[in-house]
Scaffold this active site. Structure first.
Site, PDB file in Angstrom:
ATOM      1  CG  HIS A   7     -26.783  38.117  12.612  1.00 28.46           C
ATOM      2  ND1 HIS A   7     -26.458  36.785  12.598  1.00 28.46           N
ATOM      3  CD2 HIS A   7     -25.612  38.781  12.788  1.00 28.46           C
ATOM      4  CE1 HIS A   7     -25.148  36.643  12.758  1.00 28.46           C
ATOM      5  NE2 HIS A   7     -24.607  37.848  12.866  1.00 28.46           N
ATOM      6  CG  HIS A  79     -20.899  41.036  11.001  1.00 28.40           C
ATOM      7  ND1 HIS A  79     -20.492  41.383  12.268  1.00 28.40           N
ATOM      8  CD2 HIS A  79     -21.705  39.961  11.152  1.00 28.40           C
ATOM      9  CE1 HIS A  79     -21.021  40.534  13.143  1.00 28.40           C
ATOM     10  NE2 HIS A  79     -21.773  39.658  12.492  1.00 28.40           N
ATOM     11  CD  GLU A 130     -21.277  35.770  11.678  1.00 28.13           C
ATOM     12  OE1 GLU A 130     -21.994  36.774  11.865  1.00 28.13           O
ATOM     13  OE2 GLU A 130     -20.978  34.974  12.583  1.00 28.13           O
TER      14      GLU A 130
HETATM   15 CO    CO Z   1     -22.614  37.920  13.370  1.00 26.87          CO
END
Ligand code: CO
Length: 136
Positions: A7, A79, A130
């Site tokens: 994502h 992020h 991440e």
């Molecule tokens: Co995330």
């Protein structure tokens, strides 16, 4: 080591307005808002055929994205999340190469119930990364 883009997370100052833009303007499938108090965010998932966008809005006084929105009042990309098959091996290798893992350096359970860790943006061209461990 990394595989799919899981994502892209966008911090948004007005969650309802952001949902309307993605759902009504861009015609995307959008989830109901979910409060994640342990992460200090309310999140809406924009489900795309090949990935997701997560709209993040601060929840509570100690939200980790509160400061980000103070610096970026109109919102912004917060992020990106890449999938890995072995997060401990990934962390070990990155630490050996001098990258900084945020927090205590150990994976914790993220917004999807899977182990995640975050890498310092200064080590990745100004982008908070991440990593999420996804089986298989
Ligand atoms: Co995330």
């Amino acid at each position: 080591m990394i595989s799919r883009l899981n994502h892209v997370a966008i911090a948004v100052p007005n969650l309802d307005a952001a949902v309307a833009r993605y759902r009504d303007g861009l015609g995307a499938e959008v989830s109901a808002p979910q409060d994640l108090p342990e992460h200090g965010v309310t999140v809406v998932f924009v489900n795309l055929s090949n990935s997701k966008v997560e709209l993040l809005h601060p929840l509570g006084e100690n939200s980790p994205i509160k400061g980000f929105l103070e610096k970026n009042p109109s919102g912004g990309i917060h992020h990106m999340c890449f999938e890995v098959s072995d997060i401990r091996a990934a962390a070990e290798k990155l630490i050996q190469l001098g990258a900084r893992v945020l927090g205590d350096g150990k994976p914790r359970i993220g917004a999807h119930g899977l182990p995640v860790l975050f890498l310092h943006p200064k080590d990745f061209d100004g982008t908070l990364i991440e990593l999420e461990e996804v089986a298989g």
